[in-house]
Design a protein around this motif. Structure first.
Motif, PDB file in Angstrom:
ATOM      1  N   THR A 197     -26.685 -11.062  -5.184  1.00 46.67           N
ATOM      2  CA  THR A 197     -26.163  -9.755  -5.580  1.00 46.67           C
ATOM      3  C   THR A 197     -24.797  -9.668  -5.407  1.00 46.67           C
ATOM      4  O   THR A 197     -24.004  -8.954  -6.208  1.00 46.67           O
ATOM      5  N   LEU A 198     -24.194 -10.124  -4.191  1.00 49.55           N
ATOM      6  CA  LEU A 198     -22.580  -9.921  -3.590  1.00 49.55           C
ATOM      7  C   LEU A 198     -21.906 -10.915  -4.839  1.00 49.55           C
ATOM      8  O   LEU A 198     -20.730 -10.297  -4.876  1.00 49.55           O
ATOM      9  N   ILE A 199     -22.225 -12.095  -5.013  1.00 48.85           N
ATOM     10  CA  ILE A 199     -21.454 -12.942  -5.935  1.00 48.85           C
ATOM     11  C   ILE A 199     -21.205 -12.349  -7.315  1.00 48.85           C
ATOM     12  O   ILE A 199     -20.284 -12.034  -7.911  1.00 48.85           O
TER      13      ILE A 199
ATOM     14  N   PHE B 288     -17.973 -10.535  -9.108  1.00 48.56           N
ATOM     15  CA  PHE B 288     -17.518 -11.373 -10.433  1.00 48.56           C
ATOM     16  C   PHE B 288     -17.218 -10.298 -11.315  1.00 48.56           C
ATOM     17  O   PHE B 288     -16.210 -10.408 -11.886  1.00 48.56           O
ATOM     18  N   LEU B 289     -18.310  -9.426 -11.496  1.00 43.12           N
ATOM     19  CA  LEU B 289     -17.809  -8.095 -12.254  1.00 43.12           C
ATOM     20  C   LEU B 289     -16.855  -7.586 -12.178  1.00 43.12           C
ATOM     21  O   LEU B 289     -16.007  -6.911 -12.966  1.00 43.12           O
ATOM     22  N   GLY B 290     -16.824  -7.122 -10.747  1.00 38.51           N
ATOM     23  CA  GLY B 290     -15.791  -6.258 -10.446  1.00 38.51           C
ATOM     24  C   GLY B 290     -14.312  -7.038 -10.572  1.00 38.51           C
ATOM     25  O   GLY B 290     -13.237  -6.034 -11.002  1.00 38.51           O
TER      26      GLY B 290
ATOM     27  N   HIS C 289     -17.399   5.316 -13.004  1.00 38.40           N
ATOM     28  CA  HIS C 289     -18.232   5.320 -14.023  1.00 38.40           C
ATOM     29  C   HIS C 289     -18.752   3.492 -13.940  1.00 38.40           C
ATOM     30  O   HIS C 289     -19.788   3.169 -14.032  1.00 38.40           O
ATOM     31  N   PHE C 290     -17.601   2.801 -13.922  1.00 41.12           N
ATOM     32  CA  PHE C 290     -18.088   1.341 -13.688  1.00 41.12           C
ATOM     33  C   PHE C 290     -18.680   0.961 -12.215  1.00 41.12           C
ATOM     34  O   PHE C 290     -19.574   0.317 -12.279  1.00 41.12           O
ATOM     35  N   ALA C 291     -18.160   1.829 -11.308  1.00 52.71           N
ATOM     36  CA  ALA C 291     -18.805   1.479  -9.769  1.00 52.71           C
ATOM     37  C   ALA C 291     -20.561   2.053 -10.029  1.00 52.71           C
ATOM     38  O   ALA C 291     -21.327   1.136  -9.637  1.00 52.71           O
TER      39      ALA C 291
ATOM     40  N   TRP D 277     -15.717  -4.447  -4.761  1.00 48.64           N
ATOM     41  CA  TRP D 277     -16.590  -4.960  -3.815  1.00 48.64           C
ATOM     42  C   TRP D 277     -17.499  -3.957  -3.478  1.00 48.64           C
ATOM     43  O   TRP D 277     -18.577  -4.484  -2.597  1.00 48.64           O
ATOM     44  N   ALA D 278     -17.446  -2.420  -3.501  1.00 45.75           N
ATOM     45  CA  ALA D 278     -18.060  -1.329  -2.834  1.00 45.75           C
ATOM     46  C   ALA D 278     -19.682  -1.481  -3.285  1.00 45.75           C
ATOM     47  O   ALA D 278     -20.553  -1.410  -2.665  1.00 45.75           O
TER      48      ALA D 278
END
Length: 210
Positions: free
Chosen positions: A165-167, A171-173, A203-205, A140-141
């Motif tokens: 943007t939030l959804i 979803f990706l996270g 790196h994903f973040a 979520w960050a």
């Protein structure tokens, strides 16, 4: 403006875990390398039981338990307030104060039960508790950071853009966390997604933020 300043202050406070959480682990690794190699999660306990003088261990245990209780109480109260005032009161604007208090108590109890039920999930995460916490935060960050920064830099940013943007970020996270945590490694390798298991969470973040 006060709400924005509060968010900025909370962001600066996030720098404290570097000194509160990381440095004790480094000190414990330097003092007790063999024990830390076997169980990295025992770093703080080793410092408390072997470094502190006699009489201070009980005080530190009391401090740790008090901090746990305060953190959980503030978290439960915040969740209850958000649900009661932002969701339930919007759906039921005619609800009186007594009804809101009752709904808040019920939601607090449900949140506590969900937290207890989530404990077995921690076993499927990383062996190190700190890495597990970081892996949960990358869900979520990044989207929350993008939403706040976008609202600060682009005053014309609307509700649709913020929700999208939030959804999408959440979803990706969630997909990334599920693939790393629950999907077996051999299944990922067989389907050409083995790199996900080795992909660094930080790196994903950064990638999700961009």
């Amino acid at each position: 403006k006060p709400a924005q300043e509060g968010c900025v202050l909370a962001g600066w406070l996030k720098l404290l875990p570097m000194y509160v959480m990381v440095l004790p682990g480094l000190i414990a690794a330097a003092l007790f390398p063999k024990e830390i190699e076997k169980n990295p999660n025992a770093a703080y306990a080793l410092l408390v039981t072997r470094v502190l003088p006699e009489g201070w261990v009980g005080i530190m245990v009391a401090v740790i338990l008090s901090s746990f209780m305060a953190a959980l109480a503030s978290c439960f109260n915040s969740c209850s307030t958000l649900f009661t005032m932002d969701i339930y009161k919007t759906i039921r604007p005619e609800a009186d104060e007594a009804q809101l208090v009752s709904v808040g108590r019920v939601f607090t109890a449900l949140t506590a039960l969900v937290s207890i039920a989530w404990l077995p999930m921690i076993k499927h995460g990383d062996d190190q508790l700190f890495l597990y916490i970081q892996s949960m935060q990358v869900i979520w960050a990044p989207p929350v950071a993008v939403m706040f920064i976008g609202a600060r830099l682009f005053p014309d940013m609307g509700r649709f853009e913020a929700w999208a943007t939030l959804i999408c970020g959440l979803f990706l996270g969630i997909v990334f966390w599920v693939l790393r945590t629950f999907v077996p490694r051999y299944y990922l390798d067989r389907n050409g997604y083995g790199w996900i298991a080795d992909f660094n969470i930080l790196h994903f973040a950064i990638l999700c933020f961009c």
